[in-house]
Scaffold this motif. Structure first.
Motif, PDB file in Angstrom:
ATOM      1  N   GLU A 278       0.492  -1.194  -0.092  1.00 33.83           N
ATOM      2  CA  GLU A 278       0.110  -0.391   0.036  1.00 33.83           C
ATOM      3  C   GLU A 278       0.305   1.346  -0.552  1.00 33.83           C
ATOM      4  OE1 GLU A 278      -4.220   2.120   2.426  1.00 33.83           O
ATOM      5  OE2 GLU A 278      -2.551   0.291   3.307  1.00 33.83           O
TER       6      GLU A 278
ATOM      7  N   ILE B   4      -6.593  -1.966  -9.239  1.00 34.63           N
ATOM      8  CA  ILE B   4      -6.981  -0.908  -9.327  1.00 34.63           C
ATOM      9  C   ILE B   4      -7.937  -0.742  -9.730  1.00 34.63           C
ATOM     10  CG2 ILE B   4      -5.523   1.440  -9.766  1.00 34.63           C
ATOM     11  CD1 ILE B   4      -3.435   0.497 -10.276  1.00 34.63           C
TER      12      ILE B   4
ATOM     13  N   THR C  67      -6.911   7.453  -0.955  1.00 32.60           N
ATOM     14  CA  THR C  67      -6.260   5.583  -0.997  1.00 32.60           C
ATOM     15  C   THR C  67      -7.025   4.547  -0.494  1.00 32.60           C
ATOM     16  OG1 THR C  67      -3.814   5.249  -1.118  1.00 32.60           O
ATOM     17  CG2 THR C  67      -4.632   6.632  -3.090  1.00 32.60           C
ATOM     18  N   LYS C  68      -7.187   3.206  -0.450  1.00 34.50           N
ATOM     19  CA  LYS C  68      -7.648   2.662   0.165  1.00 34.50           C
ATOM     20  C   LYS C  68      -6.699   0.620  -0.428  1.00 34.50           C
ATOM     21  CE  LYS C  68      -7.896   0.344   4.802  1.00 34.50           C
ATOM     22  NZ  LYS C  68      -7.173   0.151   5.563  1.00 34.50           N
ATOM     23  N   LEU C  69      -6.135   0.598   0.208  1.00 31.19           N
ATOM     24  CA  LEU C  69      -5.305  -0.847   0.057  1.00 31.19           C
ATOM     25  C   LEU C  69      -6.767  -2.339   0.481  1.00 31.19           C
ATOM     26  CD1 LEU C  69      -3.980  -2.938  -2.417  1.00 31.19           C
ATOM     27  CD2 LEU C  69      -2.309  -2.969   0.786  1.00 31.19           C
ATOM     28  N   SER C  70      -6.982  -3.137  -0.111  1.00 27.25           N
ATOM     29  CA  SER C  70      -8.500  -3.683   0.662  1.00 27.25           C
ATOM     30  C   SER C  70      -8.037  -4.064   2.498  1.00 27.25           C
ATOM     31  CB  SER C  70      -8.990  -5.447   0.070  1.00 27.25           C
ATOM     32  OG  SER C  70      -8.421  -5.601  -1.569  1.00 27.25           O
TER      33      SER C  70
ATOM     34  N   TYR D  51      -7.188  -2.452  -4.915  1.00 21.95           N
ATOM     35  CA  TYR D  51      -6.510  -1.107  -4.765  1.00 21.95           C
ATOM     36  C   TYR D  51      -7.272   0.088  -4.717  1.00 21.95           C
ATOM     37  CZ  TYR D  51      -3.141   3.043  -4.060  1.00 21.95           C
ATOM     38  OH  TYR D  51      -2.433   4.266  -3.478  1.00 21.95           O
TER      39      TYR D  51
ATOM     40  N   LEU E  64       2.622   1.719  -3.212  1.00 20.08           N
ATOM     41  CA  LEU E  64       0.924   2.632  -4.198  1.00 20.08           C
ATOM     42  C   LEU E  64       0.326   3.761  -4.284  1.00 20.08           C
ATOM     43  CD1 LEU E  64      -0.589  -0.959  -4.426  1.00 20.08           C
ATOM     44  CD2 LEU E  64       0.496   0.006  -6.408  1.00 20.08           C
ATOM     45  N   ASP E  65       0.269   3.882  -2.649  1.00 18.57           N
ATOM     46  CA  ASP E  65       0.589   5.571  -2.518  1.00 18.57           C
ATOM     47  C   ASP E  65       1.906   6.306  -2.445  1.00 18.57           C
ATOM     48  OD1 ASP E  65      -2.004   4.707  -1.106  1.00 18.57           O
ATOM     49  OD2 ASP E  65      -0.860   5.106   0.829  1.00 18.57           O
TER      50      ASP E  65
ATOM     51  N   LEU F   4      -6.079  -8.366  -4.649  1.00 18.85           N
ATOM     52  CA  LEU F   4      -6.421  -7.799  -3.123  1.00 18.85           C
ATOM     53  C   LEU F   4      -6.776  -6.424  -4.468  1.00 18.85           C
ATOM     54  CD1 LEU F   4      -2.394  -7.400  -1.483  1.00 18.85           C
ATOM     55  CD2 LEU F   4      -4.784  -8.041  -0.586  1.00 18.85           C
TER      56      LEU F   4
ATOM     57  N   ILE G 241      -3.929  -7.199  -7.817  1.00 16.77           N
ATOM     58  CA  ILE G 241      -3.827  -6.483  -6.875  1.00 16.77           C
ATOM     59  C   ILE G 241      -4.118  -5.354  -8.589  1.00 16.77           C
ATOM     60  CG2 ILE G 241      -3.376  -3.837  -6.522  1.00 16.77           C
ATOM     61  CD1 ILE G 241      -0.430  -5.318  -5.175  1.00 16.77           C
TER      62      ILE G 241
END
Length: 173
Positions: free
Chosen positions: A4, A84, A130-133, A117, A7-8, A115, A82
């Motif tokens: 996460e 998105i 943002t939020k990852l599962s 995202y 990705l952030d 996951l 992942i």
């Protein structure tokens, strides 16, 4: 979680262009989503083409494909996929969900993790959330059936219900 955070970092690096894409491609939700996916997980060449198009208002030629995940990586001995998903929070839209059958087939393989995202775009205040599962302490649970199958068992009804809930959440956002 490191995934996460990585990705952030990419979302923050491309924030200006993500906001621009969200505004410029208001008329085409699918293309907007693909552009944002590429800004977050694409190749350097794809990102360069997108930036140039957004800066010059020239038409964008972007090759994309329908795939289970936008971003894949290896984490120890695990194959992590992942997907998105993005949404402009002030507008009604329904991000295209993953194909459940494809996801279940992927999760049926040994050593796999899937996951989602989420990228929420707030145009009014130029903010991105943002939020990852949400799988708390995933590293502690990596060998448990709820996250990873061993490839010898089918996912149970509780897992399928969980997937349905996640997909409903993605559709809602």
């Amino acid at each position: 979680m490191q995934i996460e955070a990585n990705l952030d970092v990419q979302v923050n690096a491309e924030k200006k262009y993500i906001l621009s894409a969200a505004q410029s491609y208001d008329h085409n939700v699918n293309l907007r989503g693909r552009i944002i996916e590429k800004l977050v997980s694409g190749t350097t060449n794809d990102i360069k083409k997108i930036k140039e198009s957004l800066e010059t208002n020239k038409p964008l030629s972007l090759t994309t494909k329908d795939a289970l995940a936008d971003y894949q990586l290896s984490l120890d001995k695990y194959n992590v996929a992942i997907d998105i998903k993005s949404s402009v929070l002030e507008k009604e839209s329904q991000p295209k969900g993953v194909y459940i059958d494809d996801m279940l087939q992927f999760l049926g393989q040994a050593n796999t993790i899937f996951l989602i995202y989420l990228v929420g775009i707030q145009l009014e205040n130029k903010n991105i959330v943002t939020k990852l599962s949400d799988f708390p302490d995933i590293e502690k649970h990596i060998n448990e059936h709820i996250i990873v199958t061993d490839g010898n068992t089918l996912l149970g009804a509780d897992d399928k219900a969980g997937v349905a809930i996640i997909m409903s959440m993605v559709e809602y956002i």
